[in-house]
Design a protein around this motif. Structure first.
Motif, PDB file in Angstrom:
ATOM      1  N   LEU A 143      39.261  19.132  46.080  1.00 53.01           N
ATOM      2  CA  LEU A 143      39.699  20.566  45.807  1.00 53.01           C
ATOM      3  C   LEU A 143      38.957  21.632  46.270  1.00 53.01           C
ATOM      4  CD1 LEU A 143      41.428  19.886  42.195  1.00 53.01           C
ATOM      5  CD2 LEU A 143      42.530  19.775  44.367  1.00 53.01           C
ATOM      6  N   HIS A 144      37.952  21.182  47.056  1.00 49.97           N
ATOM      7  CA  HIS A 144      37.121  22.233  47.731  1.00 49.97           C
ATOM      8  C   HIS A 144      37.728  22.667  48.939  1.00 49.97           C
ATOM      9  CE1 HIS A 144      33.765  22.065  44.524  1.00 49.97           C
ATOM     10  NE2 HIS A 144      33.767  20.613  44.922  1.00 49.97           N
ATOM     11  N   ASP A 145      39.240  23.118  48.974  1.00 53.02           N
ATOM     12  CA  ASP A 145      39.732  22.998  50.111  1.00 53.02           C
ATOM     13  C   ASP A 145      40.418  24.449  50.366  1.00 53.02           C
ATOM     14  OD1 ASP A 145      43.140  21.995  49.413  1.00 53.02           O
ATOM     15  OD2 ASP A 145      41.673  22.400  47.921  1.00 53.02           O
ATOM     16  N   PRO A 146      40.925  24.864  51.176  1.00 56.14           N
ATOM     17  CA  PRO A 146      41.653  26.231  51.649  1.00 56.14           C
ATOM     18  C   PRO A 146      42.679  26.442  50.841  1.00 56.14           C
ATOM     19  CG  PRO A 146      40.941  25.096  53.819  1.00 56.14           C
ATOM     20  CD  PRO A 146      40.801  24.209  52.751  1.00 56.14           C
ATOM     21  N   ARG A 147      43.362  25.512  50.557  1.00 53.24           N
ATOM     22  CA  ARG A 147      44.702  25.634  49.691  1.00 53.24           C
ATOM     23  C   ARG A 147      44.468  26.122  48.409  1.00 53.24           C
ATOM     24  NH1 ARG A 147      50.291  23.351  50.693  1.00 53.24           N
ATOM     25  NH2 ARG A 147      51.360  23.982  48.870  1.00 53.24           N
ATOM     26  N   THR A 148      43.361  25.411  47.651  1.00 55.32           N
ATOM     27  CA  THR A 148      43.042  25.698  46.313  1.00 55.32           C
ATOM     28  C   THR A 148      42.271  27.011  46.317  1.00 55.32           C
ATOM     29  OG1 THR A 148      42.565  23.241  45.949  1.00 55.32           O
ATOM     30  CG2 THR A 148      41.646  24.855  44.342  1.00 55.32           C
ATOM     31  N   ALA A 149      41.425  27.332  47.332  1.00 54.40           N
ATOM     32  CA  ALA A 149      40.826  28.615  47.469  1.00 54.40           C
ATOM     33  C   ALA A 149      41.771  29.705  47.486  1.00 54.40           C
ATOM     34  CB  ALA A 149      39.808  28.668  48.506  1.00 54.40           C
ATOM     35  N   VAL A 150      42.917  29.731  48.193  1.00 55.59           N
ATOM     36  CA  VAL A 150      44.065  30.658  48.330  1.00 55.59           C
ATOM     37  C   VAL A 150      44.674  30.879  47.031  1.00 55.59           C
ATOM     38  CG1 VAL A 150      45.966  31.072  49.540  1.00 55.59           C
ATOM     39  CG2 VAL A 150      44.137  30.200  50.780  1.00 55.59           C
ATOM     40  N   ALA A 151      44.967  29.697  46.250  1.00 51.34           N
ATOM     41  CA  ALA A 151      45.795  29.742  45.207  1.00 51.34           C
ATOM     42  C   ALA A 151      45.152  30.438  44.006  1.00 51.34           C
ATOM     43  CB  ALA A 151      46.157  28.238  44.563  1.00 51.34           C
ATOM     44  N   ILE A 152      43.479  30.224  43.877  1.00 53.56           N
ATOM     45  CA  ILE A 152      42.962  31.093  42.830  1.00 53.56           C
ATOM     46  C   ILE A 152      42.640  32.190  43.364  1.00 53.56           C
ATOM     47  CG2 ILE A 152      40.666  30.935  41.813  1.00 53.56           C
ATOM     48  CD1 ILE A 152      40.295  28.023  41.807  1.00 53.56           C
ATOM     49  N   GLY A 153      42.568  32.702  44.767  1.00 52.46           N
ATOM     50  CA  GLY A 153      42.218  33.680  45.190  1.00 52.46           C
ATOM     51  C   GLY A 153      43.518  34.832  44.894  1.00 52.46           C
ATOM     52  N   ARG A 154      44.654  34.281  44.834  1.00 51.83           N
ATOM     53  CA  ARG A 154      45.836  35.184  44.531  1.00 51.83           C
ATOM     54  C   ARG A 154      45.654  35.743  43.063  1.00 51.83           C
ATOM     55  NH1 ARG A 154      49.063  31.320  47.207  1.00 51.83           N
ATOM     56  NH2 ARG A 154      49.844  32.035  49.218  1.00 51.83           N
ATOM     57  N   ARG A 155      45.313  34.895  42.524  1.00 44.74           N
ATOM     58  CA  ARG A 155      45.086  35.477  40.800  1.00 44.74           C
ATOM     59  C   ARG A 155      44.002  36.180  40.907  1.00 44.74           C
ATOM     60  NH1 ARG A 155      47.426  30.751  41.943  1.00 44.74           N
ATOM     61  NH2 ARG A 155      48.901  29.774  40.403  1.00 44.74           N
ATOM     62  N   LEU A 156      42.901  35.936  41.516  1.00 41.57           N
ATOM     63  CA  LEU A 156      41.570  36.746  41.402  1.00 41.57           C
ATOM     64  C   LEU A 156      41.962  38.150  41.825  1.00 41.57           C
ATOM     65  CD1 LEU A 156      38.669  37.274  40.870  1.00 41.57           C
ATOM     66  CD2 LEU A 156      38.324  36.202  43.200  1.00 41.57           C
ATOM     67  N   GLY A 157      42.796  38.418  42.976  1.00 39.55           N
ATOM     68  CA  GLY A 157      42.926  39.366  43.782  1.00 39.55           C
ATOM     69  C   GLY A 157      43.854  40.279  42.874  1.00 39.55           C
ATOM     70  N   ALA A 158      44.724  39.699  42.058  1.00 39.50           N
ATOM     71  CA  ALA A 158      45.500  40.505  41.048  1.00 39.50           C
ATOM     72  C   ALA A 158      44.942  40.982  40.012  1.00 39.50           C
ATOM     73  CB  ALA A 158      46.825  39.690  40.673  1.00 39.50           C
ATOM     74  N   ALA A 159      44.000  40.404  39.515  1.00 43.52           N
ATOM     75  CA  ALA A 159      42.947  40.936  38.495  1.00 43.52           C
ATOM     76  C   ALA A 159      42.310  42.089  39.149  1.00 43.52           C
ATOM     77  CB  ALA A 159      42.121  39.743  38.078  1.00 43.52           C
ATOM     78  N   ILE A 160      41.566  41.757  40.315  1.00 43.83           N
ATOM     79  CA  ILE A 160      40.819  43.060  40.729  1.00 43.83           C
ATOM     80  C   ILE A 160      41.623  44.048  41.127  1.00 43.83           C
ATOM     81  CG2 ILE A 160      39.515  43.362  42.967  1.00 43.83           C
ATOM     82  CD1 ILE A 160      38.263  40.571  42.757  1.00 43.83           C
ATOM     83  N   VAL A 161      42.729  43.835  41.609  1.00 42.34           N
ATOM     84  CA  VAL A 161      43.536  45.289  41.899  1.00 42.34           C
ATOM     85  C   VAL A 161      43.986  45.904  40.268  1.00 42.34           C
ATOM     86  CG1 VAL A 161      45.836  46.038  42.529  1.00 42.34           C
ATOM     87  CG2 VAL A 161      44.611  44.438  43.860  1.00 42.34           C
ATOM     88  N   VAL A 162      44.173  45.378  39.313  1.00 41.05           N
ATOM     89  CA  VAL A 162      44.403  45.978  38.202  1.00 41.05           C
ATOM     90  C   VAL A 162      43.202  46.590  37.599  1.00 41.05           C
ATOM     91  CG1 VAL A 162      44.801  45.573  35.686  1.00 41.05           C
ATOM     92  CG2 VAL A 162      46.426  44.466  37.569  1.00 41.05           C
ATOM     93  N   CYS A 163      42.019  45.858  37.796  1.00 35.95           N
ATOM     94  CA  CYS A 163      40.910  46.314  37.106  1.00 35.95           C
ATOM     95  C   CYS A 163      40.590  47.753  38.165  1.00 35.95           C
ATOM     96  CB  CYS A 163      39.747  45.414  37.260  1.00 35.95           C
ATOM     97  SG  CYS A 163      38.101  45.724  36.385  1.00 35.95           S
ATOM     98  N   PHE A 164      40.628  47.555  39.401  1.00 36.17           N
ATOM     99  CA  PHE A 164      40.288  48.868  40.169  1.00 36.17           C
ATOM    100  C   PHE A 164      41.015  49.922  39.898  1.00 36.17           C
ATOM    101  CE2 PHE A 164      40.984  51.251  44.111  1.00 36.17           C
ATOM    102  CZ  PHE A 164      39.749  51.460  44.277  1.00 36.17           C
ATOM    103  N   LEU A 165      42.284  49.782  39.843  1.00 39.47           N
ATOM    104  CA  LEU A 165      43.179  51.124  39.640  1.00 39.47           C
ATOM    105  C   LEU A 165      43.174  51.589  38.089  1.00 39.47           C
ATOM    106  CD1 LEU A 165      46.644  49.634  41.285  1.00 39.47           C
ATOM    107  CD2 LEU A 165      44.780  51.277  42.196  1.00 39.47           C
ATOM    108  N   THR A 166      42.925  50.805  37.212  1.00 38.30           N
ATOM    109  CA  THR A 166      42.821  51.304  35.772  1.00 38.30           C
ATOM    110  C   THR A 166      41.326  51.944  35.771  1.00 38.30           C
ATOM    111  OG1 THR A 166      42.049  49.012  35.027  1.00 38.30           O
ATOM    112  CG2 THR A 166      44.467  49.695  34.796  1.00 38.30           C
ATOM    113  N   GLY A 167      40.363  51.407  36.284  1.00 41.77           N
ATOM    114  CA  GLY A 167      38.697  51.885  36.765  1.00 41.77           C
ATOM    115  C   GLY A 167      39.109  53.164  37.025  1.00 41.77           C
ATOM    116  N   LEU A 168      40.019  53.451  38.180  1.00 41.50           N
ATOM    117  CA  LEU A 168      40.007  54.692  38.721  1.00 41.50           C
ATOM    118  C   LEU A 168      40.565  55.809  38.028  1.00 41.50           C
ATOM    119  CD1 LEU A 168      39.518  55.880  41.810  1.00 41.50           C
ATOM    120  CD2 LEU A 168      41.866  55.159  42.244  1.00 41.50           C
ATOM    121  N   ILE A 169      41.535  55.348  37.159  1.00 39.71           N
ATOM    122  CA  ILE A 169      42.195  56.246  36.273  1.00 39.71           C
ATOM    123  C   ILE A 169      41.111  56.888  35.178  1.00 39.71           C
ATOM    124  CG2 ILE A 169      43.558  56.289  34.256  1.00 39.71           C
ATOM    125  CD1 ILE A 169      45.533  54.465  35.732  1.00 39.71           C
TER     126      ILE A 169
END
Length: 369
Positions: free
Chosen positions: A12-38
């Protein structure tokens, strides 16, 4: 000679797993960034935006800052899972194969360093522990833009890999294990959220096992960040207190005289940058009535000065739309009790949809700008 490096056999140290987790992490970072900007704009608005800040909904800052802290805590879990999936690449040999590959690795290093710094200093901030010599607010804001920029660059570089991962595959022997890993990560994120978000989301308050604050357990029903002792304000220093209102017809008014004026009672949330918030009943005199008595016309921004001896927010500037709002009070009571000293006795500001640090305590002077 190639050095002896660890061998990683986990599939599971593979690109497919990294991308799957990365999508979820990216969504959390976007919400965190936009609300922090507010949050940053509400606390430190650019001059052109000052008159555009909204006073409604009154719970707006409570919602956005609660989401900011909740998404930041969720991102900590996700970034640890993401790093677990990719850390074997730290031992890849040779370290880089070409100049473009070197640039790619350096941009990833920047993204990882900035994200880890941003999330963990944010975690320490909500615990109100500041072991660093720099200004947290300014540094947190600046590094947020580095995270955002490096994330966009990373997505641009990895776009081909992300597109490949979305294509259906005939056989994926690791699918069951990957689903189990993602489920476990999701459960961890849910557990962290459930046990912390109650400090802002009232229905889940009973589950605030890991939150730094439980707003329901506090003097007069509202938590205290900055105490009177920290501000060097005492009941003795408040003896003989009178509010000074500067304007065309300046005047001074004592606490007894303020209590004799028509009082207004409003229910407003107070929400702090650390993520906790609570609704409370506030009673006092509308700020616009005090300004009108000094001959100050509506539409003027306000400067509020505190009795505190020292503090970043000893002097607070309030845009005109807040000063004119009928729910903005010079509060004298909290939940139908006289303000305690820690809550700002003899008088404090309460206004709709403003960060808690701008709800100035121990008010001594109002001045139209």
């Amino acid at each position: 000679m190639r050095p002896t490096l660890p061998q990683f056999r986990g599939r599971l140290h593979d690109p497919r797993t990294a991308v799957a987790i990365g999508r979820r992490l990216g969504a959390a970072i976007v919400v965190c960034f936009l609300t922090g900007l507010i949050s940053h704009v509400l606390r430190h608005p650019p001059g052109w935006m000052t008159g555009l800040l909204p006073t409604r909904p009154v719970w707006g800052y409570r919602l956005t800052q609660g989401l900011h802290v909740a998404s930041g805590l969720a991102a900590i879990v996700l970034v640890m899972a993401k790093l677990w999936t990719v850390y074997p690449r730290l031992f890849a040999w040779p370290p880089f194969r070409s100049l473009p590959h070197l640039v790619e690795r350096l941009t990833i290093a920047l993204l990882v360093a900035a994200t880890v710094f941003e999330l963990f200093t944010g975690l320490i901030n909500i615990l109100q522990w500041y072991p660093w010599p720099f200004s947290f607010t300014q540094t947190h804001y600046a590094v947020a833009w580095i995270v955002a920029g490096s994330l966009l660059l990373h997505l641009a570089v990895k776009a081909p890999l992300i597109r490949t991962d979305r294509r259906p595959r005939r056989a994926d022997v690791d699918a069951a294990d990957r689903r189990a890993l993602l489920t476990g990560v999701g459960v961890a994120v849910g557990a962290v959220t459930l046990t912390t978000v109650g400090q802002a989301f009232t229905p889940l308050r009973a589950f605030t096992l890991l939150a730094p604050r439980n707003p329901g357990i506090a003097p007069q029903g509202v938590p205290i960040n900055r105490t009177a002792a920290a501000a060097q304000v005492t009941y003795a220093s408040a003896d003989g207190w009178a509010l000074e209102v500067a304007g065309p017809k300046p005047y001074r008014i004592t606490l007894a005289e303020l209590n004799a004026l028509p009082q207004q009672r409003v229910r407003l949330p107070i929400a702090c940058v650390e993520g906790w918030s609570v609704n409370a009943w506030w009673s006092g005199v509308p700020i616009r009535d005090l300004l009108a008595r000094a001959g100050i016309a509506p539409g003027r921004p306000l400067r509020v000065t505190s009795m505190e001896v020292w503090g970043y927010y000893k002097v607070m500037e309030m845009p005109a739309q807040y000063a004119d709002d009928p729910q903005t009070l010079l509060a004298l009571k909290l939940n139908d009790e006289v303000l305690s000293l820690d809550h700002g006795y003899p008088a404090r500001i309460i206004a709709p949809n403003r960060p808690g640090v701008l709800q100035t305590k121990w008010v001594s002077r109002l001045e139209a700008l």
